[in-house]
Design an enzyme around this catalytic site. Structure first.
Site, short mmCIF file in Angstrom:
data_model
loop_
_atom_site.label_atom_id
_atom_site.label_comp_id
_atom_site.label_asym_id
_atom_site.label_seq_id
_atom_site.Cartn_x
_atom_site.Cartn_y
_atom_site.Cartn_z
CG HIS A 28 -1.86 -1.07 1.38
ND1 HIS A 28 -1.71 -2.09 2.29
CD2 HIS A 28 -3.02 -1.32 0.72
CE1 HIS A 28 -2.73 -2.92 2.20
NE2 HIS A 28 -3.54 -2.49 1.24
CE LYS A 143 -1.24 -10.47 -3.24
NZ LYS A 143 -2.62 -10.24 -2.92
#
Ligand code: PAF
Length: 274
Positions: A28, A143
């Site tokens: 993140h 991802k």
């Protein structure tokens, strides 16, 4: 949020947006850094979206680490955090909310097959968040490759004036892709988990070098994963990286994607070949 956005507009600032469900990790933070590099202001959101969880999935026990998330975002220079509650996002109740349904050729296969309704939940909440934050750019991790394509397609189909920027997957030293769900792994499962990435790289290398045909490389990868203790392979497939159509042979750009359960922990990963 709207007031904050209006101020940025008045100052002519470009706003970059990172939607998250919290439980932040380096993956993140790499999205936030990318947003920081490319935009004048960065907004992140934290909302564990119930609409994208099936009843048997981990919505209730999804890790929630709000205070720590705020500290991490502050250290990354995030300018604003939007953290609505469920009532604010779904005031009429989530069952009856108007939904964004992505096209089935993109959303019903692989992740969509194993998680029916998942991409409708994601597309709906992302569309809502985009309309609230009104960013010029949004940042998504590779991802979740299928999710990235679903969001890009939604932005194109609905003519949303937002640039969607993919950011490369962040990995542990042994190759395991970072995920908020890695905290569920037992010590034993954590030792096996890097095999997922190793297998993806094997398939890529074997097919790219011509040592095996793509299908033979995938077959060998599937057999290797199925032979591991406590691993339930859900899919290991190769797709065209832009369209997500099945790749019949090695071609560029291509993505090799997989999902597997290590006992009760479901992990996904992919390798993109350009
Ligand atoms: O990838 C995620 O964390 C979520 O699916 C997202 C994009 C924040 C939507 O809830």
């Amino acid at each position: 949020m709207r007031l904050w956005r209006r101020n940025a507009t008045v100052k002519g600032e470009r706003v970059g947006f990172v939607p998250t469900m919290g439980a932040l990790h380096e993956g993140h933070l790499s999205l936030m850094r990318a947003a920081r590099n490319e935009c004048d202001r960065v907004v992140a959101s934290i909302f564990v979206n119930p609409l994208q969880f099936a009843p048997h999935e981990d919505f209730g026990k999804y890790p929630r680490t709000f205070q720590r998330d705020l500290e991490l975002m502050s250290a990354e220079g995030v300018d604003a955090v939007f953290y609505p509650n469920e009532k604010e996002m779904y005031p009429e109740g989530r069952e009856s909310v108007t939904r964004v349904v992505p096209p089935c050729e993109l959303a019903d296969c692989l992740e969509g097959h194993f998680r029916p309704g998942f991409f409708t939940g994601v597309a709906t909440v992302v569309a809502k968040l985009f309309n609230i934050v009104l960013p010029e750019a949004a940042f998504f991790g590779e991802k979740d490759y299928q999710q990235l394509l679903v969001v890009k397609r939604m932005v194109g189909d609905l003519n949303l004036p937002i640039q969607v920027t993919p950011v490369a997957t962040v990995r542990e030293a042994d190759g395991l892709a970072l995920s908020s769900r890695n905290v569920y792994l037992s010590e034993e499962e954590r030792k096996i988990a890097p095999m997922l990435n190793r297998t993806l790289n094997f398939v890529k290398d074997a097919a790219q070098s011509g040592q095996l045909s793509l299908e033979a490389a995938l077959e060998k990868g599937r057999a290797d994963l199925k032979a591991l203790p406590d691993v339930e392979l859900q899919y290991l497939e190769a797709r065209q990286a832009d369209t997500f159509q099945p790749a019949a042979q090695f071609e560029l750009p291509m993505v090799v994607v997989l999902a597997a359960k290590l006992k009760n922990v479901r992990l996904i990963d992919n390798v993109v070949v350009r």
